[in-house]
Design a protein around this motif. Structure first.
Motif, PDB file in Angstrom:
ATOM      1  N   CYS A   1     -17.493 -14.751  56.081  1.00  0.00           N
ATOM      2  CA  CYS A   1     -17.638 -16.205  56.011  1.00  0.00           C
ATOM      3  C   CYS A   1     -16.278 -16.825  55.682  1.00  0.00           C
ATOM      4  CB  CYS A   1     -18.679 -16.595  54.957  1.00  0.00           C
ATOM      5  SG  CYS A   1     -20.361 -16.121  55.412  1.00  0.00           S
ATOM      6  N   GLU A   2     -15.996 -17.929  56.325  1.00  0.00           N
ATOM      7  CA  GLU A   2     -14.708 -18.605  56.160  1.00  0.00           C
ATOM      8  C   GLU A   2     -14.944 -20.031  55.668  1.00  0.00           C
ATOM      9  OE1 GLU A   2     -13.380 -18.510  60.165  1.00  0.00           O
ATOM     10  OE2 GLU A   2     -12.789 -16.404  60.116  1.00  0.00           O
ATOM     11  N   ARG A   3     -14.267 -20.480  54.719  1.00  0.00           N
ATOM     12  CA  ARG A   3     -13.136 -19.853  54.033  1.00  0.00           C
ATOM     13  C   ARG A   3     -13.601 -19.089  52.801  1.00  0.00           C
ATOM     14  NH1 ARG A   3     -10.190 -21.832  49.611  1.00  0.00           N
ATOM     15  NH2 ARG A   3      -7.969 -21.311  49.573  1.00  0.00           N
ATOM     16  N   ASN A   4     -14.720 -19.590  52.205  1.00  0.00           N
ATOM     17  CA  ASN A   4     -15.165 -19.115  50.906  1.00  0.00           C
ATOM     18  C   ASN A   4     -16.545 -18.467  50.994  1.00  0.00           C
ATOM     19  OD1 ASN A   4     -12.843 -20.510  49.760  1.00  0.00           O
ATOM     20  ND2 ASN A   4     -14.014 -22.397  50.072  1.00  0.00           N
ATOM     21  N   ALA A   5     -16.919 -17.822  49.911  1.00  0.00           N
ATOM     22  CA  ALA A   5     -18.247 -17.211  49.859  1.00  0.00           C
ATOM     23  C   ALA A   5     -19.275 -18.191  49.306  1.00  0.00           C
ATOM     24  CB  ALA A   5     -18.220 -15.934  49.024  1.00  0.00           C
ATOM     25  N   MET A   6     -19.061 -18.637  48.083  1.00  0.00           N
ATOM     26  CA  MET A   6     -20.051 -19.456  47.367  1.00  0.00           C
ATOM     27  C   MET A   6     -19.308 -20.501  46.545  1.00  0.00           C
ATOM     28  SD  MET A   6     -22.899 -18.028  44.656  1.00  0.00           S
ATOM     29  CE  MET A   6     -23.087 -16.540  45.643  1.00  0.00           C
ATOM     30  N   ILE A   7     -19.524 -21.781  46.858  1.00  0.00           N
ATOM     31  CA  ILE A   7     -18.753 -22.823  46.196  1.00  0.00           C
ATOM     32  C   ILE A   7     -19.605 -24.068  46.009  1.00  0.00           C
ATOM     33  CG2 ILE A   7     -17.798 -23.815  48.332  1.00  0.00           C
ATOM     34  CD1 ILE A   7     -15.085 -23.976  46.750  1.00  0.00           C
ATOM     35  N   TRP A   8     -19.272 -24.838  44.986  1.00  0.00           N
ATOM     36  CA  TRP A   8     -20.003 -26.057  44.646  1.00  0.00           C
ATOM     37  C   TRP A   8     -19.201 -27.285  45.083  1.00  0.00           C
ATOM     38  CZ3 TRP A   8     -21.440 -21.673  42.741  1.00  0.00           C
ATOM     39  CH2 TRP A   8     -22.657 -21.499  42.090  1.00  0.00           C
ATOM     40  N   ALA A   9     -19.902 -28.374  45.363  1.00  0.00           N
ATOM     41  CA  ALA A   9     -19.303 -29.704  45.491  1.00  0.00           C
ATOM     42  C   ALA A   9     -20.102 -30.603  44.560  1.00  0.00           C
ATOM     43  CB  ALA A   9     -19.372 -30.199  46.931  1.00  0.00           C
ATOM     44  N   ALA A  10     -19.488 -31.078  43.487  1.00  0.00           N
ATOM     45  CA  ALA A  10     -20.261 -31.698  42.414  1.00  0.00           C
ATOM     46  C   ALA A  10     -19.398 -32.698  41.655  1.00  0.00           C
ATOM     47  CB  ALA A  10     -20.782 -30.613  41.463  1.00  0.00           C
ATOM     48  N   TYR A  11     -19.970 -33.294  40.611  1.00  0.00           N
ATOM     49  CA  TYR A  11     -19.235 -34.203  39.745  1.00  0.00           C
ATOM     50  C   TYR A  11     -18.145 -33.431  39.002  1.00  0.00           C
ATOM     51  CZ  TYR A  11     -23.378 -37.128  40.459  1.00  0.00           C
ATOM     52  OH  TYR A  11     -24.393 -37.861  41.009  1.00  0.00           O
ATOM     53  N   TYR A  12     -16.910 -33.840  39.189  1.00  0.00           N
ATOM     54  CA  TYR A  12     -15.806 -33.141  38.536  1.00  0.00           C
ATOM     55  C   TYR A  12     -15.012 -34.029  37.593  1.00  0.00           C
ATOM     56  CZ  TYR A  12     -12.896 -35.619  41.885  1.00  0.00           C
ATOM     57  OH  TYR A  12     -12.280 -36.606  42.607  1.00  0.00           O
ATOM     58  N   ASP A  13     -15.156 -35.350  37.697  1.00  0.00           N
ATOM     59  CA  ASP A  13     -14.358 -36.295  36.921  1.00  0.00           C
ATOM     60  C   ASP A  13     -14.919 -36.400  35.505  1.00  0.00           C
ATOM     61  OD1 ASP A  13     -13.088 -38.595  35.866  1.00  0.00           O
ATOM     62  OD2 ASP A  13     -12.835 -39.414  37.892  1.00  0.00           O
ATOM     63  N   ARG A  14     -14.099 -36.073  34.507  1.00  0.00           N
ATOM     64  CA  ARG A  14     -14.576 -36.078  33.127  1.00  0.00           C
ATOM     65  C   ARG A  14     -14.905 -37.480  32.617  1.00  0.00           C
ATOM     66  NH1 ARG A  14     -16.130 -31.242  30.560  1.00  0.00           N
ATOM     67  NH2 ARG A  14     -15.117 -29.597  31.759  1.00  0.00           N
ATOM     68  N   ARG A  15     -14.487 -38.500  33.321  1.00  0.00           N
ATOM     69  CA  ARG A  15     -14.856 -39.864  32.937  1.00  0.00           C
ATOM     70  C   ARG A  15     -16.275 -40.201  33.399  1.00  0.00           C
ATOM     71  NH1 ARG A  15      -9.642 -42.232  35.901  1.00  0.00           N
ATOM     72  NH2 ARG A  15     -10.646 -40.872  37.438  1.00  0.00           N
ATOM     73  N   ASN A  16     -16.821 -39.363  34.232  1.00  0.00           N
ATOM     74  CA  ASN A  16     -18.151 -39.597  34.795  1.00  0.00           C
ATOM     75  C   ASN A  16     -18.749 -38.247  35.172  1.00  0.00           C
ATOM     76  OD1 ASN A  16     -20.347 -41.034  35.741  1.00  0.00           O
ATOM     77  ND2 ASN A  16     -19.466 -41.386  37.757  1.00  0.00           N
ATOM     78  N   TRP A  17     -18.888 -37.394  34.158  1.00  0.00           N
ATOM     79  CA  TRP A  17     -19.221 -35.980  34.366  1.00  0.00           C
ATOM     80  C   TRP A  17     -20.712 -35.768  34.166  1.00  0.00           C
ATOM     81  CZ3 TRP A  17     -19.642 -31.448  30.822  1.00  0.00           C
ATOM     82  CH2 TRP A  17     -19.437 -30.234  31.475  1.00  0.00           C
ATOM     83  N   LEU A  18     -21.368 -35.214  35.138  1.00  0.00           N
ATOM     84  CA  LEU A  18     -22.803 -34.965  35.081  1.00  0.00           C
ATOM     85  C   LEU A  18     -23.049 -33.516  35.498  1.00  0.00           C
ATOM     86  CD1 LEU A  18     -25.617 -36.296  34.626  1.00  0.00           C
ATOM     87  CD2 LEU A  18     -25.669 -36.692  37.088  1.00  0.00           C
ATOM     88  N   PRO A  19     -22.979 -32.574  34.561  1.00  0.00           N
ATOM     89  CA  PRO A  19     -22.968 -31.166  34.950  1.00  0.00           C
ATOM     90  C   PRO A  19     -24.329 -30.626  35.345  1.00  0.00           C
ATOM     91  CG  PRO A  19     -22.926 -31.360  32.565  1.00  0.00           C
ATOM     92  CD  PRO A  19     -22.816 -32.755  33.108  1.00  0.00           C
TER      93      PRO A  19
END
Length: 511
Positions: free
Chosen positions: A216-234
């Motif tokens: 699989c290209e490019r990655n195997a397993m990855i997230w797209a999520a909230y990353y900004d610590r000013r508006n972080w929702l983990p």
């Protein structure tokens, strides 16, 4: 390792999704009856999309027809084993904790195969769902050309609220040709994505286990999520366990925007040298996460042009623990600990990373020049303004290099918009087969204490309890280190993970 802008943040407004299967009423008035759970079948050979799909004799034929069915508590969607289904299977399910939805196979033969169309950005999608298990499917998504963002299996929660209780189990995802360039959007075997412009959304309880991700290209397993610590929702309750990653050139397992993720008993191996010179990648690492535990994993043969470590404590993270892992034969070293010091508008840096009880054998074997103009590959790389880092009780066995001008540095601590502060490096065993060194440059408040420095070093750090012999005996070599590990089957591959009791006894015997 700089992660690009992944997803625009959304307003922090949560709404619960799904419904309980319980029935409530007022007084003696009964509540509404809940619909009976139903099983739906898909048969690519004898099915008929005009049928109702409720028995093998009345099966649907296509995943397009199945995608239109809303799955409720206790429902099952079953694909005929031994058959191939073309198109995109989109799953919308609202199960409950006691009656989850199941998507899997039926009949005899190998697991059902779902092959995405040329234009499919994913072949299987689990969209705005809760309490669902997707099990024992084969997923392929190969287009005529590489397309940025293409994935095999996508799990998405968007403008929805909370997606709870999702399990991805024993999925074989392979031959997904996304972009090889991260800034273009990359590509992946499994993509987990949450966000929204109207309703902030996240996962609570997501398990990915026993999956095999290959080519699989490019990655195997990855997230797209909230990353900004000013508006972080983990995302919370994420577990990634027992997965095998092979022939993937980029990043292996990368949780983003998560709290308390557990990553254990995974293997990444046999990574091809396909990425262009601009690209950095590593095996297993969190970004914009707190309290991540990465334990009992094996990463080998990573060949990214930059980084290529087995493991990484990356920036915008707090309290990352990397322990009891096995790293070997990577172009980069065992671990990267890094922080982009200038990224302080959305990032809080890298604080309290702990790298303990890991074994590295034959890492830092980069054979060619990197984007720096040199063959850069220290066994441990500390970059940027990381703070309060602990590196303890690791065994780093540096084997002879394959090229004459290779980097032989044991630890390099350099700048990435700043330098590390308050790093403690204690009770590690550093063995080098060739002359090595430690290069801490302008880092501050370093404490080296009671480490073993075996082999020849051009420069040693100030260590008041430095040990230069192995308990008065010759170094036992890399083969002996295998005795400190347990073997375990991971999707048919015999993996090795450090045994905590054996590791502790090994160090006690040296005191």
């Amino acid at each position: 390792m700089k992660a690009g802008n992944i997803l625009l943040s959304a307003a922090l407004l949560l709404t619960a999704c799904g419904s309980s299967n319980s029935v409530s009423g007022s007084g003696n008035t009964p509540g509404p009856l809940q619909p009976k759970a139903q099983t739906y079948y898909i048969d690519a050979t004898t099915g008929n999309d005009e049928a109702d799909g409720t028995s093998p004799q009345k099966a649907w034929q296509t995943v397009a027809r199945a995608s239109r069915q809303e799955l409720k508590a206790g429902d099952r969607l079953l694909l005929h084993r031994g058959q191939t289904f073309h198109g995109q299977l989109n799953i919308h399910a609202t199960g409950t904790e006691t009656e989850p939805v199941l998507v899997s196979g039926y009949g005899l033969g190998t697991r059902p195969v779902i092959v995405g169309d040329d234009a499919s950005m994913w072949a299987v999608g689990v969209l705005n769902s809760s309490y669902i298990t997707v099990r024992s499917l084969e997923v392929i998504n190969t287009g005529r050309e590489r397309v940025a963002g293409r994935t095999g299996l996508k799990v998405e929660c968007r403008d929805h609220g909370i997606s709870a209780g999702i399990m991805i189990d024993s999925i074989y995802v392979h031959d997904v040709n996304g972009s090889l360039i991260k800034e273009q959007g990359g590509g992946s075997g499994i993509l987990i994505e949450n966000g929204g412009n109207m309703v902030a959304s996240r996962f609570q309880g997501l398990t990915i286990q026993n999956c095999h991700i290959e080519r699989c290209e490019r990655n195997a397993m990855i997230w797209a999520a909230y990353y900004d610590r000013r508006n972080w929702l983990p995302n919370t309750g994420v577990v990634v366990r027992g997965n095998l990653i092979e022939q993937v050139p980029g990043d292996g397992i990368v949780p983003i925007g998560c709290e308390g993720t557990l990553i254990e008993y995974n293997v990444m191996r046999d990574c091809p040298d396909l990425l262009p010179m601009s690209e950095a990648a590593a095996g297993i690492w969190p970004w914009s996460c707190d309290n991540t535990v990465i334990q009992f994993n094996e990463v080998s043969d990573h060949k990214a042009p930059w980084d290529a470590q087995g493991f990484d404590c990356d920036y915008n993270c707090r309290n990352t623990q990397i322990r009891y892992n096995y790293s070997h034969d990577n172009y980069g070293g065992m671990v990267l600990i890094c922080d982009a010091g200038s990224e302080r508008n959305y990032s809080l840096g890298n604080d309290h990373s702990r790298v303990e009880w890991n074994i590295s054998i034959g890492d830092a074997q980069r054979p060619k020049i990197t984007r720096t103009g040199s063959i850069f590959a220290p066994n441990i790389h500390i970059a940027g303004r990381v703070s309060n880092t602990l590196v303890s009780h690791n065994i780093v066995h540096s084997s002879p290099k394959q090229v004459a001008d290779a980097d032989r540095t044991m630890i390099c601590a350099d700048s990435w918009d700043g330098y590390a502060d308050s790093t403690t490096i204690t009770r590690n065993i550093f063995y080098t087969a060739e002359p090595s060194t430690f290069d801490m440059t302008k880092t501050t408040r370093n404490l080296f204490l009671h480490n073993w420095y075996l082999g020849e070093y051009r420069q040693l750090p100030a260590d008041t309890e430095a040990q230069t012999t192995f308990a008065g005996k010759p170094w036992p070599g890399s083969e002996a280190l295998l005795q400190l590990m347990d073997e375990r089957d991971v999707c048919g591959f015999r993996a090795h993970f450090p045994n905590p009791g054996k590791m502790e006894q090994f160090f006690k015997d040296l005191e």
